[in-house]
Design a protein around this motif. Sequence first.
Motif, PDB file in Angstrom:
ATOM      1  N   ASP A  75     -47.887 -30.756   3.287  1.00 45.40           N
ATOM      2  CA  ASP A  75     -48.208 -30.823   1.898  1.00 45.40           C
ATOM      3  C   ASP A  75     -48.448 -32.476   1.832  1.00 45.40           C
ATOM      4  OD1 ASP A  75     -45.582 -32.100   2.236  1.00 45.40           O
ATOM      5  OD2 ASP A  75     -45.356 -31.898  -0.024  1.00 45.40           O
ATOM      6  N   ASP A  76     -48.832 -33.086   2.703  1.00 48.36           N
ATOM      7  CA  ASP A  76     -48.961 -34.320   2.931  1.00 48.36           C
ATOM      8  C   ASP A  76     -47.759 -35.390   2.525  1.00 48.36           C
ATOM      9  OD1 ASP A  76     -50.929 -36.569   3.681  1.00 48.36           O
ATOM     10  OD2 ASP A  76     -51.421 -36.954   1.528  1.00 48.36           O
ATOM     11  N   THR A  77     -46.505 -34.932   2.564  1.00 45.43           N
ATOM     12  CA  THR A  77     -45.588 -35.781   2.582  1.00 45.43           C
ATOM     13  C   THR A  77     -45.253 -36.568   3.928  1.00 45.43           C
ATOM     14  OG1 THR A  77     -44.079 -34.334   1.340  1.00 45.43           O
ATOM     15  CG2 THR A  77     -42.645 -35.795   2.496  1.00 45.43           C
ATOM     16  N   ARG A  78     -45.160 -37.670   3.681  1.00 48.94           N
ATOM     17  CA  ARG A  78     -45.021 -38.652   4.754  1.00 48.94           C
ATOM     18  C   ARG A  78     -43.682 -39.283   4.890  1.00 48.94           C
ATOM     19  NH1 ARG A  78     -50.020 -41.737   3.411  1.00 48.94           N
ATOM     20  NH2 ARG A  78     -49.585 -40.856   1.634  1.00 48.94           N
ATOM     21  N   PHE A  79     -43.014 -39.440   6.046  1.00 49.24           N
ATOM     22  CA  PHE A  79     -41.883 -40.210   6.279  1.00 49.24           C
ATOM     23  C   PHE A  79     -41.763 -40.961   7.601  1.00 49.24           C
ATOM     24  CE2 PHE A  79     -40.657 -35.813   7.566  1.00 49.24           C
ATOM     25  CZ  PHE A  79     -39.876 -36.028   8.518  1.00 49.24           C
ATOM     26  N   SER A  80     -41.181 -41.830   7.516  1.00 52.51           N
ATOM     27  CA  SER A  80     -40.932 -43.026   8.772  1.00 52.51           C
ATOM     28  C   SER A  80     -39.404 -43.235   8.783  1.00 52.51           C
ATOM     29  CB  SER A  80     -41.540 -44.073   8.513  1.00 52.51           C
ATOM     30  OG  SER A  80     -41.424 -45.163   9.410  1.00 52.51           O
ATOM     31  N   LEU A  81     -39.001 -42.895  10.046  1.00 51.89           N
ATOM     32  CA  LEU A  81     -37.742 -43.139  10.413  1.00 51.89           C
ATOM     33  C   LEU A  81     -37.501 -44.559  11.324  1.00 51.89           C
ATOM     34  CD1 LEU A  81     -36.710 -39.548  12.047  1.00 51.89           C
ATOM     35  CD2 LEU A  81     -36.603 -40.565   9.453  1.00 51.89           C
ATOM     36  N   ALA A  82     -36.565 -45.197  10.947  1.00 50.46           N
ATOM     37  CA  ALA A  82     -36.236 -46.629  11.524  1.00 50.46           C
ATOM     38  C   ALA A  82     -35.600 -46.396  12.734  1.00 50.46           C
ATOM     39  CB  ALA A  82     -35.462 -47.455  10.551  1.00 50.46           C
ATOM     40  N   ALA A  83     -35.068 -47.243  13.327  1.00 52.09           N
ATOM     41  CA  ALA A  83     -34.081 -47.408  14.764  1.00 52.09           C
ATOM     42  C   ALA A  83     -32.728 -46.389  14.260  1.00 52.09           C
ATOM     43  CB  ALA A  83     -33.798 -48.460  15.428  1.00 52.09           C
ATOM     44  N   ASN A  84     -32.266 -46.017  15.309  1.00 54.42           N
ATOM     45  CA  ASN A  84     -30.739 -45.153  15.135  1.00 54.42           C
ATOM     46  C   ASN A  84     -30.768 -44.365  13.650  1.00 54.42           C
ATOM     47  OD1 ASN A  84     -29.778 -46.346  17.308  1.00 54.42           O
ATOM     48  ND2 ASN A  84     -29.461 -48.257  16.277  1.00 54.42           N
ATOM     49  N   THR A  85     -31.739 -43.326  13.656  1.00 52.55           N
ATOM     50  CA  THR A  85     -31.740 -42.440  12.389  1.00 52.55           C
ATOM     51  C   THR A  85     -31.736 -41.092  12.902  1.00 52.55           C
ATOM     52  OG1 THR A  85     -32.954 -44.069  11.141  1.00 52.55           O
ATOM     53  CG2 THR A  85     -33.363 -41.857  10.363  1.00 52.55           C
ATOM     54  N   ASP A  86     -31.038 -40.081  12.069  1.00 48.69           N
ATOM     55  CA  ASP A  86     -30.988 -38.927  12.463  1.00 48.69           C
ATOM     56  C   ASP A  86     -31.166 -38.150  11.099  1.00 48.69           C
ATOM     57  OD1 ASP A  86     -30.322 -36.253  13.365  1.00 48.69           O
ATOM     58  OD2 ASP A  86     -28.058 -36.964  14.133  1.00 48.69           O
ATOM     59  N   ILE A  87     -32.282 -37.188  11.168  1.00 49.10           N
ATOM     60  CA  ILE A  87     -32.562 -36.374  10.036  1.00 49.10           C
ATOM     61  C   ILE A  87     -33.127 -34.937  10.395  1.00 49.10           C
ATOM     62  CG2 ILE A  87     -35.201 -37.046   9.889  1.00 49.10           C
ATOM     63  CD1 ILE A  87     -34.735 -37.248   6.988  1.00 49.10           C
ATOM     64  N   ALA A  88     -32.472 -34.102   9.380  1.00 44.79           N
ATOM     65  CA  ALA A  88     -32.823 -32.727   9.829  1.00 44.79           C
ATOM     66  C   ALA A  88     -33.779 -32.163   8.504  1.00 44.79           C
ATOM     67  CB  ALA A  88     -31.467 -32.099   9.681  1.00 44.79           C
ATOM     68  N   LEU A  89     -34.863 -31.479   9.067  1.00 43.17           N
ATOM     69  CA  LEU A  89     -35.669 -30.825   8.102  1.00 43.17           C
ATOM     70  C   LEU A  89     -35.067 -29.362   7.712  1.00 43.17           C
ATOM     71  CD1 LEU A  89     -38.194 -30.851   6.572  1.00 43.17           C
ATOM     72  CD2 LEU A  89     -39.654 -29.993   8.447  1.00 43.17           C
ATOM     73  N   SER A  90     -34.118 -29.526   6.854  1.00 41.15           N
ATOM     74  CA  SER A  90     -33.539 -28.134   6.524  1.00 41.15           C
ATOM     75  C   SER A  90     -34.382 -27.093   5.776  1.00 41.15           C
ATOM     76  CB  SER A  90     -32.562 -28.631   5.686  1.00 41.15           C
ATOM     77  OG  SER A  90     -31.575 -29.437   6.061  1.00 41.15           O
ATOM     78  N   GLU A  91     -35.369 -27.579   5.094  1.00 41.46           N
ATOM     79  CA  GLU A  91     -36.326 -26.391   4.368  1.00 41.46           C
ATOM     80  C   GLU A  91     -37.461 -27.113   4.236  1.00 41.46           C
ATOM     81  OE1 GLU A  91     -36.492 -24.879  -0.128  1.00 41.46           O
ATOM     82  OE2 GLU A  91     -34.405 -24.470   0.572  1.00 41.46           O
TER      83      GLU A  91
END
Length: 150
Positions: A75-91
């Motif tokens: 959908d053109d959502t953009r995200f950037s993760l910095a060092a030592n990051t943990d994220i889950a794409l739940s939905e």
Amino acid sequence: MRIASSTIAPVLLVRLLSASLGAQEPPAGYVKAVTGAAVIVRGGAEIPARRGDAVYQNDELRTGADGHLGVTLKDDTRFSLAANTDIALSEFKFSPADGELGLVMKLVRGIAAFITGRIGKLRPDAVKVETPATVVGVRGTFFVIRAEGP
């Protein structure tokens, strides 16, 4: 009404093959940039993240001490993760014609910057970022969030 077994057999074979090969939904998006240590966790297995890799609903993305990761969703959502990051794409639901829109991410730890895409524009209340301490409802187009995790 009787259906010929020659009609049923190919349909059953396709379903069985799809199930055994781990067929999944289309990707939610793709990795656009990677530096340093970064992995995609899918089904409990860690896969080193590379530019162009598909990202699916229920994937977890992790960066190491020297890692950074950029992802663009369909959908053109953009995200950037910095060092030592943990994220889950739940939905991730993006089917505007069917009225199915939803984006939920769980930021376990670290820092992430987001630019919302079409889901955020069409239905802002359908975009949420959860952290260990709170749930953030997104109302703008750009935001950065930090979560202190384990």
